[in-house]
Motif scaffolding. Structure first.
Motif, PDB file in Angstrom:
ATOM      1  N   ASP A 232       0.759  -1.207   0.101  1.00 53.82           N
ATOM      2  CA  ASP A 232       0.184  -0.176   0.161  1.00 53.82           C
ATOM      3  C   ASP A 232       0.785   1.174   0.067  1.00 53.82           C
ATOM      4  O   ASP A 232       0.320   2.485   0.000  1.00 53.82           O
ATOM      5  CB  ASP A 232      -0.933  -0.039   0.936  1.00 53.82           C
ATOM      6  CG  ASP A 232      -1.934  -1.273   1.027  1.00 53.82           C
ATOM      7  OD1 ASP A 232      -2.391  -1.112   0.004  1.00 53.82           O
ATOM      8  OD2 ASP A 232      -2.234  -1.628   2.108  1.00 53.82           O
ATOM      9  N   GLY A 233       2.314   1.024  -0.168  1.00 54.61           N
ATOM     10  CA  GLY A 233       2.865   2.365  -0.299  1.00 54.61           C
ATOM     11  C   GLY A 233       3.939   2.492   0.742  1.00 54.61           C
ATOM     12  O   GLY A 233       4.194   1.762   1.769  1.00 54.61           O
ATOM     13  N   GLN A 234       5.030   3.401   0.653  1.00 50.77           N
ATOM     14  CA  GLN A 234       5.994   3.651   1.466  1.00 50.77           C
ATOM     15  C   GLN A 234       6.161   5.224   1.459  1.00 50.77           C
ATOM     16  O   GLN A 234       6.153   6.182   0.461  1.00 50.77           O
ATOM     17  CB  GLN A 234       7.326   3.209   0.890  1.00 50.77           C
ATOM     18  CG  GLN A 234       7.558   1.718   0.788  1.00 50.77           C
ATOM     19  CD  GLN A 234       6.936   1.261  -0.608  1.00 50.77           C
ATOM     20  OE1 GLN A 234       7.185   1.859  -1.670  1.00 50.77           O
ATOM     21  NE2 GLN A 234       6.179   0.144  -0.817  1.00 50.77           N
ATOM     22  N   LEU A 235       6.070   5.734   2.654  1.00 48.65           N
ATOM     23  CA  LEU A 235       6.258   7.129   2.898  1.00 48.65           C
ATOM     24  C   LEU A 235       7.768   7.426   3.481  1.00 48.65           C
ATOM     25  O   LEU A 235       8.211   6.678   4.063  1.00 48.65           O
ATOM     26  CB  LEU A 235       5.166   7.755   3.801  1.00 48.65           C
ATOM     27  CG  LEU A 235       3.902   7.565   3.597  1.00 48.65           C
ATOM     28  CD1 LEU A 235       2.813   7.706   4.903  1.00 48.65           C
ATOM     29  CD2 LEU A 235       3.519   8.654   2.436  1.00 48.65           C
ATOM     30  N   TYR A 236       8.193   8.653   3.070  1.00 48.57           N
ATOM     31  CA  TYR A 236       9.760   9.024   3.521  1.00 48.57           C
ATOM     32  C   TYR A 236       9.635  10.366   3.979  1.00 48.57           C
ATOM     33  O   TYR A 236       8.924  11.491   3.153  1.00 48.57           O
ATOM     34  CB  TYR A 236      10.568   8.975   2.389  1.00 48.57           C
ATOM     35  CG  TYR A 236      12.064   9.362   2.766  1.00 48.57           C
ATOM     36  CD1 TYR A 236      12.906   8.826   3.847  1.00 48.57           C
ATOM     37  CD2 TYR A 236      12.444  10.594   2.258  1.00 48.57           C
ATOM     38  CE1 TYR A 236      14.217   9.287   3.999  1.00 48.57           C
ATOM     39  CE2 TYR A 236      13.638  11.321   2.450  1.00 48.57           C
ATOM     40  CZ  TYR A 236      14.504  10.722   3.297  1.00 48.57           C
ATOM     41  OH  TYR A 236      15.648  11.160   3.835  1.00 48.57           O
ATOM     42  N   VAL A 237      10.333  10.958   4.865  1.00 43.56           N
ATOM     43  CA  VAL A 237      10.520  12.510   5.282  1.00 43.56           C
ATOM     44  C   VAL A 237      11.734  12.426   5.761  1.00 43.56           C
ATOM     45  O   VAL A 237      12.156  11.758   6.869  1.00 43.56           O
ATOM     46  CB  VAL A 237       9.288  12.890   6.151  1.00 43.56           C
ATOM     47  CG1 VAL A 237       9.177  12.166   7.666  1.00 43.56           C
ATOM     48  CG2 VAL A 237       9.595  14.330   6.229  1.00 43.56           C
ATOM     49  N   ASN A 238      12.514  13.623   5.578  1.00 43.13           N
ATOM     50  CA  ASN A 238      13.675  13.756   6.391  1.00 43.13           C
ATOM     51  C   ASN A 238      13.103  15.224   7.258  1.00 43.13           C
ATOM     52  O   ASN A 238      13.089  16.000   6.798  1.00 43.13           O
ATOM     53  CB  ASN A 238      14.878  14.380   5.208  1.00 43.13           C
ATOM     54  CG  ASN A 238      16.288  14.932   6.049  1.00 43.13           C
ATOM     55  OD1 ASN A 238      16.245  14.742   7.268  1.00 43.13           O
ATOM     56  ND2 ASN A 238      17.131  15.420   5.326  1.00 43.13           N
ATOM     57  N   LEU A 239      13.386  14.549   8.504  1.00 40.48           N
ATOM     58  CA  LEU A 239      12.949  15.411   9.582  1.00 40.48           C
ATOM     59  C   LEU A 239      14.047  16.830   9.952  1.00 40.48           C
ATOM     60  O   LEU A 239      13.805  17.408  10.831  1.00 40.48           O
ATOM     61  CB  LEU A 239      12.597  14.698  10.896  1.00 40.48           C
ATOM     62  CG  LEU A 239      11.324  13.859  10.685  1.00 40.48           C
ATOM     63  CD1 LEU A 239      11.178  12.984  11.628  1.00 40.48           C
ATOM     64  CD2 LEU A 239      10.121  14.552  10.401  1.00 40.48           C
ATOM     65  N   ARG A 240      15.257  16.260   9.450  1.00 45.09           N
ATOM     66  CA  ARG A 240      16.250  17.439   9.794  1.00 45.09           C
ATOM     67  C   ARG A 240      16.443  17.737  11.018  1.00 45.09           C
ATOM     68  O   ARG A 240      16.479  18.874  11.362  1.00 45.09           O
ATOM     69  CB  ARG A 240      16.090  18.607   9.052  1.00 45.09           C
ATOM     70  CG  ARG A 240      15.747  18.542   7.231  1.00 45.09           C
ATOM     71  CD  ARG A 240      15.857  19.756   6.539  1.00 45.09           C
ATOM     72  NE  ARG A 240      15.115  20.933   7.222  1.00 45.09           N
ATOM     73  CZ  ARG A 240      13.846  21.157   6.550  1.00 45.09           C
ATOM     74  NH1 ARG A 240      13.454  20.574   5.756  1.00 45.09           N
ATOM     75  NH2 ARG A 240      13.041  22.172   6.989  1.00 45.09           N
ATOM     76  N   GLY A 241      16.491  16.615  11.852  1.00 40.92           N
ATOM     77  CA  GLY A 241      16.459  16.958  13.404  1.00 40.92           C
ATOM     78  C   GLY A 241      17.893  17.432  13.982  1.00 40.92           C
ATOM     79  O   GLY A 241      17.569  18.103  14.733  1.00 40.92           O
ATOM     80  N   PHE A 242      18.988  17.508  13.174  1.00 42.17           N
ATOM     81  CA  PHE A 242      20.101  17.996  13.641  1.00 42.17           C
ATOM     82  C   PHE A 242      20.628  18.711  12.591  1.00 42.17           C
ATOM     83  O   PHE A 242      21.769  19.171  12.555  1.00 42.17           O
ATOM     84  CB  PHE A 242      21.027  16.769  14.032  1.00 42.17           C
ATOM     85  CG  PHE A 242      20.678  16.059  15.060  1.00 42.17           C
ATOM     86  CD1 PHE A 242      21.038  16.444  16.489  1.00 42.17           C
ATOM     87  CD2 PHE A 242      19.720  14.800  14.955  1.00 42.17           C
ATOM     88  CE1 PHE A 242      20.637  15.747  17.390  1.00 42.17           C
ATOM     89  CE2 PHE A 242      19.440  14.064  16.093  1.00 42.17           C
ATOM     90  CZ  PHE A 242      19.813  14.449  17.462  1.00 42.17           C
TER      91      PHE A 242
END
Length: 1020
Positions: free
Chosen positions: A331-341
């Protein structure tokens, strides 16, 4: 031999029908065929033949029946029916049994349906169903077989029928199956998917009223029989029908015959590409793969891949792992770069949720404003799906909690430098401590990148890996440098790196514990030419997540060709990476390194000059794009900086929108950076330039982010003008979100600001907006006052168009109050101004309001003509979807007065779809109430009540108690008309409470008139 069991039991030898003995021998054969190529125990055969009361001689009798069956089938050598402990099996090829052929064709059809290959699905189900000749086991004397096997066979047959019909609907033939579906629904009333197919077939045949009636019938059955509301499939389908969205019947395919995507569910595929030459991490991948494999049987799985330092390869491992297991999450793959550092602010969780919702198919206008609401919507969308969510570079546990899926079948992979102990303790996350690469793997990576030189110099290669701290990022940088110096030995490079490491340690005063890594980066950096080195430093300073060659040219004050050359060199050195075609960004470790260098070597003045050029570029190109999309407001936008670099041409609306969509995140980042770093004028100008795009595209969260930051900066700078403008925008965002009381508060604050620094036009616009807000809240007297004050200022300042728009709005309030003559006079004056100015949208608005006046006076033909004229203008312009929805709603009133109920319903469905498309929540509520009125008259009371329930919810969410009370009143009328007095009384009381709270005159009407009967004296 060939056997058939999908109907009467038959056997064929070389195409000739073989007589199968009746009685218990037939039951034995059926039992064997139903488990072909698998052993059936003698005990099971005994149960099949005699149930729970077998005779004492049952085992011997079974042996005799098997022997006679072999004789009948000509299997004297026992090669077909084989004795095998603890019983027997019949050995068949796949094509020798119709049931096996049926199962194979059905599986192929369902696989094709999952890929939306509907022609294949139709062909395979057709082949499967052709094998079905009648009721299986009807001529087999075994109650045990009938009870245990017939439900399975019947279910498979029904699945085949469902798949065949679903394929037909997608292929545009749904209308041919309505009759069959009605029979199937009647026979299987609790099977929700059949109800959904019938709704889809009717919807695809433009029989929306019947489709909605099917939903009501299904809901009634489910509530009565199971005490449960319809599932997600039926609810979503009902909303699509109500919104007038396309149903099945339009198939879409990717180019070159690639897999098709279902039109009713978005399947995101957002994983980044796997890092080339990924090596090592075998134990970690094995552990995590095993964990993910079990994920579908467990609650949402959270995997934290963490390390003690940047550059250790957390993202590379997570992406490689995600690609390996992606097929388990169809059903899919989600991605996000949260840029935590990241050196700048981490990506807010709310923005990450907004991006996920859009990836899952939620239009920007429907993305909730509140982070908690976004999280709830996100969890609802992924519920029941098998999805993989990759949350990269999280700051801490709180940064990712709202992004975690909440149901079984989903998995989340989280990377972070933080230990994420809270996720381990509360969410049961599985933590993997990602250490430095083992030395053999580090050398292996060097070998993959450098080649035979590593094999020839194993000792220096190991030393080089050690000097790189066995960090993959540093190893790649070092390998690229080695590749550019083919005549140097690895020993030479190690010695040089050792010298550089010492120099950095002195410069850092011993405080930087990552000196080895910095040495590797410095080593690569020092090989750059001065222009490319400068590009590296300044690209690290810019606040956006990435940039293209044009933005880099502006930043560097170079030609685009030169910026492209610098970008190419930086990519080769692994000091810059491709984030998307033509776009480039930096790892946060590299960005921090670049900023340190820039602070030391460029200084504040050069950095500010570079950023000024970049911000001017964004402002200039954003203005150019907005001028193409919204030319009427071009003169109102801030002028671009004269320092802006030459920008690429934007030739049409498609290019303008594509550029704004592509750069949207960077524009927000730039505006926020400028607001926080003392560049208030840049922030305000950019916000003013793109605000129309953000509102028109329903990017309300982004608009709120920018406006909130500019307001804070304006207050810190005591800039009254910027503060008033920011408050003005926040009010508009609140109106678009349906939060009218919040909007009024923002507008009142902005009005004070405009008056304090003497902006008369700003004051007029705010008074105008306050009038609109008060009108939406049904505070007519105050609305009249605001509009009249606004018109007076427009007149004094010579703004004829502004005055014409205010006259239109004033007339709307006058019409609601019954002052038809005054409204007509004001509208005629407005039409004249709009025509002289060539403002077609303004004229359409005035014409629509004149049509409303005609309708209220009973002049139906004149009203219809004027309203159709307005709709045509709105539709041809492609703008003002909310205005078109209003005109369509008024046209529905004309149809209702004429008794044309189906036409009224059609108009209202178009209006509802337009309101939802435009994010016009107030219009959506009124359209739902009007649609319910038409549906009630047409006899579709169930659909009407569902719509009113939605209207009540929306009115509550948007803080509109007047419409909320009105919808309760409508529901009370509906229930009372059919004798449901208890529900009627409940909704009358709700309406009375709300009307009383806001002081509406309807409260007295309910107490003294018909409402009192419903509240206090309705039959029990």
């Amino acid at each position: 031999m060939e056997f058939r069991i999908l109907g009467s039991l038959e056997a064929f030898a070389d195409g000739v029908l073989v007589a199968v003995p009746s009685g218990r021998q037939r039951a034995v054969l059926a039992a064997l065929l139903l488990r072909a190529n698998r052993v059936i125990s003698a005990d099971r055969l005994t149960e099949v033949l005699w149930g729970s009361a077998p005779p004492p001689t049952a085992r011997v009798a079974v042996q005799n029946y098997v022997k006679r069956l072999r004789d009948a089938l000509g299997d004297s050598d026992r090669t077909q029916i084989i004795t095998r402990r603890p019983g027997y099996l019949i050995e068949l090829d796949d094509d020798e049994l119709d049931l096996t052929c049926f199962e194979s064709a059905l599986e192929s059809a369902r696989a094709a349906a999952r890929e939306c290959s509907w022609e294949t699905a139709a062909e395979q189900t057709r082949a499967a169903l052709e094998l079905w000749r009648g009721e299986p086991l009807a001529d087999v004397e075994s109650e045990v077989l009938a009870a245990s096997e017939l439900p399975r066979l019947t279910e498979m047959h029904l699945q085949a029928v469902e798949t065949r019909i679903e394929a037909a609907i997608h292929l545009g033939h749904g209308g041919d199956f309505v009759g069959e579906l009605r029979q199937l629904v009647a026979a299987n009333p609790l099977r929700e998917h059949l109800h959904a197919l019938l709704m889809s077939a009717l919807h695809a045949s433009d029989r929306q009223a019947e489709a909605l009636s099917v939903y009501q019938e299904a809901r009634a059955v489910l509530v009565a029989e199971l005490g449960a509301e319809p599932g997600l499939e039926l609810r979503e389908l009902q909303q699509r029908v109500l919104a007038g969205e396309p149903g099945f019947g339009r198939q879409s395919a990717r180019a070159n015959g690639a897999a098709r995507t279902a039109p009713d569910r978005v399947v995101p595929r957002e994983l980044p590409a796997v890092v080339p030459h990924f090596v090592g991490r075998g134990p970690e991948i094995a552990s995590l793969t095993s964990l993910l494999a079990a994920g579908s049987q467990q609650p949402a799985v959270v995997i934290s891949a963490i390390g003690g330092t940047a550059g250790v390869g957390k993202t590379a491992l997570a992406v490689a792992l995600a690609h390996q297991v992606a097929d388990r999450f169809p059903d899919g793959q989600l991605y996000v770069n949260l840029r935590g550092f990241d050196p700048d602010e981490p990506l807010p969780t709310g923005e990450a949720l907004a991006s996920f919702l859009r990836a899952l198919g939620v239009p920007g206008k429907d993305v909730p404003e509140n982070t908690d609401e976004r999280a709830r919507r996100y969890r609802s969308l992924v519920a029941g799906r098998r999805m993989l969510v990759l949350l990269d570079n999280a700051r801490d546990a709180d940064h990712v909690r709202p992004l975690l899926p909440g149901t079984a079948g989903c998995a989340a992979i989280v990377t972070s430098r933080d230990a994420l102990a809270g996720l381990v303790a509360r969410e049961g996350a599985h933590r993997v401590e990602l250490d430095l690469l083992p030395l053999p793997d580090a050398v292996k990576l060097l070998e993959a990148l450098v080649g035979n030189r590593v094999i020839k110099e194993p000792g220096p290669a190991a030393a080089l890996a050690a000097r790189c701290s066995r960090l993959p990022l540093a190893l790649r940088v070092a390998a690229e440098l080695a590749a550019t110096r083919p005549t140097d030995t690895l020993s030479d490079l190690v010695a040089e790196l050792q010298d550089l490491r010492g120099r950095l340690a002195v410069l850092d005063g011993g405080r930087d514990q990552r000196t080895d890594v910095r040495a590797v980066l410095s080593w690569s950096y020092e090989q750059l030419t001065p222009p490319v080195a400068r590009a590296f430093r300044l690209i690290g300073v810019q606040p956006g997540a990435d940039l293209d060659a044009h933005a880099a040219a502006a930043l560097l004050a170079e030609e685009v060709a030169d910026s492209r050359h610098a970008i190419t060199q930086l990519c080769r050195a692994h000091l810059l990476q491709t984030t998307a075609p033509g776009r480039y960004g930096m790892h946060d470790l590299l960005r921090g390194f670049a900023r340190d260098l820039s602070a030391e070597l460029d200084g504040t003045d050069e950095q500010r000059a570079a950023l000024t050029r970049l911000f001017g570029y964004y402002q200039s190109l954003a203005a150019a794009a907005m001028n193409v999309l919204f030319p009427a407001a071009a003169q109102l936008r801030p002028r671009a900086s004269s320092e802006a670099a030459l920008t690429p041409a934007i030739r049409d609306e498609a290019e303008a929108k594509a550029w704004l969509d592509r750069e949207g995140a960077n524009l927000v980042a730039v505006a926020v950076y400028c607001a926080g770093q003392g560049w208030l004028r840049h922030a305000s100008d950019l916000a003013a330039t793109i605000f129309g795009y953000l509102i028109a595209g329903s990017h309300l969260s982004e608009a709120l982010t920018i406006s909130s930051h500019t307001l804070q900066a304006a207050r810190q700078s005591d800039d009254l003008a910027a503060e008033a403008v920011s408050l003005h925008r926040l009010g508009t965002i609140a109106v678009e979100s349906g939060r009218f009381r919040d909007a009024a508060d923002h507008y009142e604050a902005a009005l004070n600001g405009y008056r304090r620094y003497g902006d008369r036009l700003g004051e007029a616009r705010i008074l105008h907006n306050l009038g609109l807000t008060e009108h939406l809240l049904h505070n007519h007297t105050s609305a009249l006052g605001y509009f009249r004050a606004s018109i007076a200022i427009y007149r004094d300042t010579g703004s004829r168009l502004g005055g014409a728009h205010a006259l239109c709005c004033l007339s709307s309030v006058e019409t609601d109050l019954g002052s038809y003559d005054e409204a007509s006079e004001h509208l005629q004056r407005a039409v004249q101004v709009f025509r002289e100015a060539g403002d077609q949208i303004g004229e359409a608005c005035a014409v629509m309001r004149i049509g409303d006046l005609c309708l209220r006076r009973g002049q139906l033909a004149e009203a219809a003509g004027l309203l159709e004229q307005a709709v045509a203008v709105y539709r041809s312009s492609g703008q003002a979807a909310g205005g078109m929805a209003n005109a369509l709603t008024l046209l529905s009133d004309v149809s209702l007065h004429r008794g044309e109920y189906q036409q009224a319903i059609s108009y209202l469905r178009q209006a509802l779809a337009g309101c939802r498309q435009a994010g016009y929540r107030y219009g959506e509520i009124t359209a739902l109430r009007k649609l319910a009125e038409a549906q009630n008259v047409a006899g579709h009371t169930g659909a009407a009540r569902e719509g009113l329930a939605t209207a009540i919810r929306l009115a509550a969410e948007t803080g509109n108690p007047y419409e909320q009370a009105g919808a309760h009143r409508d529901l009370a009328e509906s229930h009372h008309s059919v004798g449901d007095y208890e529900q009627a009384r409940h909704h009358w009381r709700q309406a009375l409470t709300l009307y009383t709270e806001i002081g509406a005159p309807e409260a007295d009407q309910l107490r003294s008139g018909r409402g009192a009967l419903h509240v206090g004296r309705a039959p029990m």
